[in-house]
Design a protein around this motif. Structure first.
Motif, short mmCIF file in Angstrom:
data_model
loop_
_atom_site.label_atom_id
_atom_site.label_comp_id
_atom_site.label_asym_id
_atom_site.label_seq_id
_atom_site.Cartn_x
_atom_site.Cartn_y
_atom_site.Cartn_z
N ASN A 55 0.70 -1.08 0.03
CA ASN A 55 -0.01 -0.28 -0.18
C ASN A 55 0.90 0.90 -0.04
OD1 ASN A 55 -2.44 -1.39 0.23
ND2 ASN A 55 -2.63 -1.45 1.98
N LYS B 30 2.05 1.41 -3.70
CA LYS B 30 0.95 1.52 -4.45
C LYS B 30 1.39 3.58 -4.11
CE LYS B 30 -3.22 0.58 -5.77
NZ LYS B 30 -4.43 -0.24 -5.29
N LYS B 31 0.90 4.07 -3.02
CA LYS B 31 1.17 5.29 -2.94
C LYS B 31 1.45 6.17 -3.43
CE LYS B 31 -1.69 4.81 1.84
NZ LYS B 31 -1.66 5.16 3.14
N ASN C 269 3.89 5.70 -5.88
CA ASN C 269 3.21 5.63 -7.21
C ASN C 269 2.75 6.75 -7.91
OD1 ASN C 269 5.15 3.44 -7.65
ND2 ASN C 269 4.32 2.50 -7.84
N GLU C 270 1.45 6.47 -7.38
CA GLU C 270 0.29 7.46 -7.30
C GLU C 270 1.14 9.13 -7.36
OE1 GLU C 270 -3.19 6.24 -5.22
OE2 GLU C 270 -3.05 4.33 -6.11
N LYS C 271 1.47 8.97 -6.28
CA LYS C 271 1.99 10.50 -5.90
C LYS C 271 3.10 11.52 -7.17
CE LYS C 271 1.51 11.12 -1.25
NZ LYS C 271 2.30 11.30 0.01
N LYS D 160 2.93 9.81 -10.72
CA LYS D 160 2.27 9.53 -11.48
C LYS D 160 1.69 11.23 -10.99
CE LYS D 160 1.26 4.80 -12.29
NZ LYS D 160 0.09 3.88 -11.92
N SER D 161 1.40 11.98 -10.30
CA SER D 161 0.13 12.89 -10.08
C SER D 161 1.56 14.44 -10.45
CB SER D 161 -0.68 13.35 -9.03
OG SER D 161 0.10 13.32 -7.87
#
Length: 151
Positions: free
Chosen positions: A133, A136-137, A139-141, A143-144
């Motif tokens: 998790n 995942k967080k 990677n999301e940051k 990407k943004s």
């Protein structure tokens, strides 16, 4: 990542593992007593609590062996996991025999081993899920941020 940050992360993980081990040992022991014991009024003594805490502390501190090297080969990682498993198992059996949690017979040893494997599996699963998790967080940051810089 600096050495100080790495040490803080390692200590945080070690404390988390210690906490999870202690919690799961108490939960599984309580469930075992409720489901399989004839005497439902079994009480934890202070020595039992210290025994569980010592297993948790060794589990947390022992996890430090995974911070020996940054990028480990799969063989080394597997070897360290085996050493970690055996180390915790040895401490559990020493404490269990010393405090009378099990008898020196095969059914008692087998039952203790089954409970140990369940706790070990659950703790490792929790650590994996939390790491997954967290990754995942991150990677999301990333990407943004990438989208923001491209716009």
């Amino acid at each position: 990542m600096s050495s100080s940050e790495r040490n803080k992360e390692m200590i945080s993980i070690m404390i988390n593992i210690c906490t999870r081990v202690v919690t799961l040992v108490f939960m599984i022991a309580t469930l075992f007593i409720l489901l399989f014991s004839e005497d439902k009024n079994i009480r934890w003594s202070i020595t039992d609590i210290w025994g569980v805490l010592s297993i948790g502390i060794v589990s947390g501190a022992g996890f430090g062996i995974f911070y020996i090297k940054k990028n480990m080969s799969n063989k080394l990682l597997l070897l360290l996991k085996a050493i970690y498993f055996l180390m915790i198992n040895a401490v559990l059996f020493f404490v269990a025999l010393k405090l009378g949690w099990m008898k020196k017979d095969w059914p008692s040893v087998a039952l203790m081993e089954v409970m140990f494997i369940i706790v070990y599996f659950l703790v490792n699963t929790l650590v994996y899920l939390l790491d997954f998790n967290e990754a995942k967080k991150i990677n999301e940051k990333l990407k943004s941020r990438k989208k923001t810089t491209q716009e």
